[in-house]
Design a protein around this motif. Structure first.
Motif, PDB file in Angstrom:
ATOM      1  N   SER A 194     -38.163 -57.318 -18.959  1.00 23.73           N
ATOM      2  CA  SER A 194     -38.070 -56.535 -17.729  1.00 23.73           C
ATOM      3  C   SER A 194     -37.286 -55.253 -17.975  1.00 23.73           C
ATOM      4  O   SER A 194     -36.325 -55.238 -18.742  1.00 23.73           O
ATOM      5  N   PRO A 195     -37.650 -54.153 -17.297  1.00 19.23           N
ATOM      6  CA  PRO A 195     -36.840 -52.931 -17.357  1.00 19.23           C
ATOM      7  C   PRO A 195     -35.473 -53.118 -16.700  1.00 19.23           C
ATOM      8  O   PRO A 195     -34.570 -52.323 -16.914  1.00 19.23           O
ATOM      9  N   ARG A 196     -35.327 -54.178 -15.896  1.00 22.27           N
ATOM     10  CA  ARG A 196     -34.060 -54.458 -15.219  1.00 22.27           C
ATOM     11  C   ARG A 196     -33.273 -55.489 -16.026  1.00 22.27           C
ATOM     12  O   ARG A 196     -33.749 -56.612 -16.228  1.00 22.27           O
ATOM     13  N   TYR A 241     -46.076 -57.964 -13.694  1.00 26.22           N
ATOM     14  CA  TYR A 241     -45.333 -57.476 -12.531  1.00 26.22           C
ATOM     15  C   TYR A 241     -43.969 -58.156 -12.423  1.00 26.22           C
ATOM     16  O   TYR A 241     -43.839 -59.363 -12.654  1.00 26.22           O
ATOM     17  N   ASP A 242     -42.951 -57.371 -12.057  1.00 25.73           N
ATOM     18  CA  ASP A 242     -41.646 -57.902 -11.674  1.00 25.73           C
ATOM     19  C   ASP A 242     -41.602 -57.993 -10.151  1.00 25.73           C
ATOM     20  O   ASP A 242     -41.995 -57.045  -9.456  1.00 25.73           O
ATOM     21  N   ASP A 288     -42.566 -48.715 -15.239  1.00 22.13           N
ATOM     22  CA  ASP A 288     -41.889 -49.439 -14.159  1.00 22.13           C
ATOM     23  C   ASP A 288     -42.328 -48.829 -12.841  1.00 22.13           C
ATOM     24  O   ASP A 288     -41.554 -48.176 -12.147  1.00 22.13           O
ATOM     25  N   GLU A 289     -43.588 -49.038 -12.496  1.00 20.56           N
ATOM     26  CA  GLU A 289     -44.198 -48.365 -11.357  1.00 20.56           C
ATOM     27  C   GLU A 289     -44.177 -49.237 -10.110  1.00 20.56           C
ATOM     28  O   GLU A 289     -44.528 -50.424 -10.178  1.00 20.56           O
ATOM     29  N   ASP A 297     -34.792 -56.193  -3.205  1.00 23.24           N
ATOM     30  CA  ASP A 297     -34.002 -54.987  -3.381  1.00 23.24           C
ATOM     31  C   ASP A 297     -33.280 -54.686  -2.073  1.00 23.24           C
ATOM     32  O   ASP A 297     -33.615 -55.267  -1.027  1.00 23.24           O
ATOM     33  N   ARG A 314     -42.896 -54.372  -8.989  1.00 22.99           N
ATOM     34  CA  ARG A 314     -43.052 -53.289  -9.956  1.00 22.99           C
ATOM     35  C   ARG A 314     -44.051 -53.671 -11.045  1.00 22.99           C
ATOM     36  O   ARG A 314     -44.028 -54.783 -11.564  1.00 22.99           O
ATOM     37  N   HIS A 315     -44.905 -52.736 -11.381  1.00 25.92           N
ATOM     38  CA  HIS A 315     -45.886 -52.885 -12.454  1.00 25.92           C
ATOM     39  C   HIS A 315     -45.199 -52.504 -13.765  1.00 25.92           C
ATOM     40  O   HIS A 315     -44.707 -51.389 -13.902  1.00 25.92           O
ATOM     41  N   ILE A 316     -45.140 -53.420 -14.742  1.00 27.50           N
ATOM     42  CA  ILE A 316     -44.434 -53.171 -15.998  1.00 27.50           C
ATOM     43  C   ILE A 316     -45.366 -53.403 -17.180  1.00 27.50           C
ATOM     44  O   ILE A 316     -46.435 -54.012 -17.049  1.00 27.50           O
ATOM     45  N   ASP A 317     -44.944 -52.908 -18.363  1.00 30.29           N
ATOM     46  CA  ASP A 317     -45.764 -53.137 -19.555  1.00 30.29           C
ATOM     47  C   ASP A 317     -44.949 -53.374 -20.820  1.00 30.29           C
ATOM     48  O   ASP A 317     -45.499 -53.555 -21.904  1.00 30.29           O
TER      49      ASP A 317
END
Length: 312
Positions: free
Chosen positions: A208-210, A267-268, A291-292, A272, A283-286
């Motif tokens: 995850s970006p988070r 997806y995450d 992180d869209e 929030d 969020r759409h992640i790859d």
């Protein structure tokens, strides 16, 4: 923009006005309306959320869309972007947090840790032994995953008060007291709140970006669960958080939302929040920096479900 839109715009910060302008096209696509209508609806709803007593009926679709604005840059932008949020007014009980005034991204579940923090402080002052952190287990598996027909989601939840659930391939939600054979509860079962532990499960999704949604950074009884879900079908998400410290009790239950996962994508899903409001974020992640934010709609109550009653 019409005179109505201009009038509302005078109530908003320039960053908020710019966010609406830059993202109106996405709302047009979501709602099937014109750019002018999108600007007017988003601006009017934003005004209601930042200014008590603003005229007009509450627009839940616009409110959910504005909820994605928190820390979100417009598509195609680069560099740093101001923290833009449209605070929901206190009268919206299902998405308001009270009495806590400030909540950080990804730390919504801290509500459930307040009481334990009080115990830790008391123990320190009295010379008692500090309680150990809960045990956190991790289970990794590699189930069959066909990216042509499935997608993957990672959900942040907790074994403390509150939590998360979702209904795969379902575009509605049922009441809390109703039997629901389609719901997946993201926790350790019926006795989860009583366990001094949590268990995360992974199925091979990219990191995850988070950091707070990575196994090594989870706090207290938080957990992450990764799932393979049907693609190109609506998925409904429900979340809540609550906590107490002495005579202070705080809770937040945002409206259930739904989105349609795309085949082969990750997806995450998490709660929030900012100031006195909370919302469900997807969020759409790859795994390569993407992180869209994902467009969502407020999920309706299932048509064969019992009518909503007070406290439902």
């Amino acid at each position: 923009m019409s005179g109505c839109g201009v009038r509302y715009n005078r109530q908003l910060h320039p960053d908020q006005q710019k966010w609406i302008k830059d993202n109106a096209a996405a709302f047009v696509k979501q709602q099937g309306i014109t750019v002018g209508q999108a600007n007017n609806e988003l601006t009017a709803q934003a005004d209601r959320q930042v200014q008590n007593g603003s005229a007009g009926a509450w627009n839940q679709s616009a409110s959910a869309f504005l909820g994605q604005a928190h820390d979100m840059p417009p598509a195609g932008s680069s560099g740093h972007w101001p923290r833009v949020s449209f605070c929901r007014c206190p009268h919206v009980a299902r998405s308001s947090i009270s009495p806590i005034n400030n909540i950080s991204r990804g730390i919504i579940f801290m509500l459930s840790r307040i009481a334990l923090s009080v115990i830790f402080v008391t123990a320190s002052l009295t010379g008692c032994t500090i309680l150990p952190q809960p045990t956190h287990y991790v289970s990794a598996s590699h189930p069959e995953y066909d990216p042509a027909v499935s997608a993957r989601i990672r959900v942040l939840s907790t074994n403390a008060s509150g939590g998360a659930a979702f209904r795969p391939a379902q575009g509605c939600y049922k009441g809390l007291l109703e039997t629901d054979d389609q719901i997946v509860k993201v926790n350790d079962g019926f006795w989860a709140a009583w366990k001094y532990s949590s268990k995360s499960e992974t199925v091979g999704m990219p990191p995850s970006p988070r950091d707070y949604m990575r196994v090594e950074s989870l706090k207290f009884k938080d957990l992450i669960r990764e799932y393979i879900v049907p693609a190109e079908k609506p998925l409904t998400v429900l979340m809540s958080a609550s906590g107490s410290a002495g005579n202070v009790y705080s809770s937040c239950r945002p409206p259930a939302v739904m989105f349609t996962p795309t085949a082969g994508q990750d997806y995450d899903v998490f709660m929030d929040g900012a100031r006195r409001s909370c919302w469900i974020a997807v969020r759409h992640i790859d795994g390569h920096g993407m992180d869209e934010p994902v467009l969502m709609k407020v999920a309706p109550k299932c048509s064969n479900s019992a009518p909503v009653v007070q406290g439902d």
